[in-house]
Write a protein that holds these residues in place. Structure first.
Motif, PDB file in Angstrom:
ATOM      1  N   THR A 238       0.846  -1.192   0.000  1.00  0.00           N
ATOM      2  CA  THR A 238       0.000   0.000   0.000  1.00  0.00           C
ATOM      3  C   THR A 238       0.882   1.243   0.000  1.00  0.00           C
ATOM      4  N   VAL A 239       0.730   2.056  -1.069  1.00  0.00           N
ATOM      5  CA  VAL A 239       1.570   3.254  -1.203  1.00  0.00           C
ATOM      6  C   VAL A 239       0.770   4.526  -1.501  1.00  0.00           C
ATOM      7  N   GLY A 240      -0.545   4.402  -1.669  1.00  0.00           N
ATOM      8  CA  GLY A 240      -1.316   5.592  -2.003  1.00  0.00           C
ATOM      9  C   GLY A 240      -2.807   5.372  -1.847  1.00  0.00           C
ATOM     10  N   PHE A 241      -3.542   6.425  -2.162  1.00  0.00           N
ATOM     11  CA  PHE A 241      -4.991   6.436  -1.986  1.00  0.00           C
ATOM     12  C   PHE A 241      -5.601   7.277  -3.098  1.00  0.00           C
ATOM     13  N   LEU A 242      -6.749   6.840  -3.587  1.00  0.00           N
ATOM     14  CA  LEU A 242      -7.494   7.664  -4.535  1.00  0.00           C
ATOM     15  C   LEU A 242      -8.981   7.489  -4.294  1.00  0.00           C
ATOM     16  N   MET A 243      -9.742   8.450  -4.766  1.00  0.00           N
ATOM     17  CA  MET A 243     -11.180   8.436  -4.536  1.00  0.00           C
ATOM     18  C   MET A 243     -11.862   9.258  -5.623  1.00  0.00           C
ATOM     19  N   PHE A 244     -12.973   8.725  -6.145  1.00  0.00           N
ATOM     20  CA  PHE A 244     -13.759   9.461  -7.132  1.00  0.00           C
ATOM     21  C   PHE A 244     -15.229   9.286  -6.827  1.00  0.00           C
ATOM     22  N   ASN A 245     -16.048  10.151  -7.422  1.00  0.00           N
ATOM     23  CA  ASN A 245     -17.490  10.069  -7.225  1.00  0.00           C
ATOM     24  C   ASN A 245     -18.103   9.229  -8.338  1.00  0.00           C
TER      25      ASN A 245
ATOM     26  N   TRP B 187     -16.167  13.376 -10.901  1.00  0.00           N
ATOM     27  CA  TRP B 187     -15.090  14.108 -10.240  1.00  0.00           C
ATOM     28  C   TRP B 187     -14.140  13.175  -9.500  1.00  0.00           C
ATOM     29  N   VAL B 188     -12.865  13.470  -9.631  1.00  0.00           N
ATOM     30  CA  VAL B 188     -11.829  12.818  -8.848  1.00  0.00           C
ATOM     31  C   VAL B 188     -11.659  13.651  -7.584  1.00  0.00           C
ATOM     32  N   TYR B 189     -11.793  13.006  -6.435  1.00  0.00           N
ATOM     33  CA  TYR B 189     -11.681  13.711  -5.168  1.00  0.00           C
ATOM     34  C   TYR B 189     -10.280  13.649  -4.574  1.00  0.00           C
ATOM     35  N   ARG B 190      -9.560  12.589  -4.883  1.00  0.00           N
ATOM     36  CA  ARG B 190      -8.246  12.451  -4.260  1.00  0.00           C
ATOM     37  C   ARG B 190      -7.378  11.507  -5.048  1.00  0.00           C
ATOM     38  N   ILE B 191      -6.130  11.878  -5.210  1.00  0.00           N
ATOM     39  CA  ILE B 191      -5.076  10.966  -5.634  1.00  0.00           C
ATOM     40  C   ILE B 191      -3.837  11.379  -4.855  1.00  0.00           C
ATOM     41  N   MET B 192      -3.302  10.452  -4.099  1.00  0.00           N
ATOM     42  CA  MET B 192      -2.068  10.747  -3.378  1.00  0.00           C
ATOM     43  C   MET B 192      -1.177   9.517  -3.380  1.00  0.00           C
TER      44      MET B 192
END
Length: 149
Positions: free
Chosen positions: A59-66, A76-81
Motif C-alpha cells: 500500500t503506497v497511495g490512496f485515490l477516490m472518485f465520485n 469528479w476525482v476527489y483524491r489521488i495521493m
C-alpha cells in the motif's frame, strides 16, 4: 513501468488503516486533506469510491472518485495521493490511468474532472500529461481540469 506492478483495490477492512498512515511531502500538505478525513467522508457520502494504490503489493497511495456526475456534467476525482517515500516513480500516473478505466465503467461516462490548487505543480503535470485540459473553470481556490472520454 508495468501497469501490473501498480494496482488499485477497493478500500476495505484490511487496508484502510495502513492507508491512513501514508503521508505526502511537507510542501504538499497544504493542498489536501489526510486520507483519514477522506475515508471518513466516504461513510457520509456513499457515492464516493475509495481505492488503495498498491505498488508491488504494498500500500503506497490512496485515490477516490465520485460514482455520480456532478458539476460540469462529469465524474469528479476527489483524491489521488502517493506516499512521500514512493513519489517520483510513475506510480501516481499509472494509478490515475487505472482509475480512469474504472470511471469509464460508470453510466454515461464522457468526462472526468479534477479540481486542484493552481500552485500544485505536481498535480498540474500529472493531469496535463494524461490529457486533462484547463477550460477556465474555477471552484473557490481550485481550478478544475477536464478530460473528455
Amino acid at each position: 513501468m508495468d501497469k501490473e506492478i501498480v494496482t488499485i483495490v477497493e478500500l476495505n477492512a484490511e487496508n484502510w488503516y495502513e492507508c491512513c498512515t501514508l503521508e505526502v511531502s511537507e510542501e504538499q500538505t497544504r493542498f489536501m486533506e489526510s486520507n483519514a478525513v477522506s475515508i471518513a467522508q466516504t461513510k457520509f457520502e456513499p457515492t464516493l469510491k475509495p481505492y488503495v494504490i498498491q505498488y508491488e503489493g504494498k500500500t503506497v497511495g490512496f485515490l477516490m472518485f465520485n460514482s455520480v456526475k456532478e458539476e460540469l456534467d462529469g465524474y469528479w476525482v476527489y483524491r489521488i495521493m502517493v506516499d512521500k517515500n514512493f513519489q517520483g516513480k510513475g506510480i501516481g500516473k499509472k494509478a490515475t490511468e487505472l482509475m480512469i478505466e474504472e470511471i469509464m465503467k460508470q453510466p454515461k461516462a464522457n468526462k472526468i474532472i479534477v479540481g486542484y490548487h493552481p500552485e500544485n505543480i505536481g498535480a498540474h503535470q500529472l493531469y496535463e500529461g494524461l490529457g486533462f485540459v484547463d477550460k477556465g473553470d474555477r471552484f473557490g481556490k481550485e481550478m478544475a481540469v477536464v478530460k473528455a472520454l
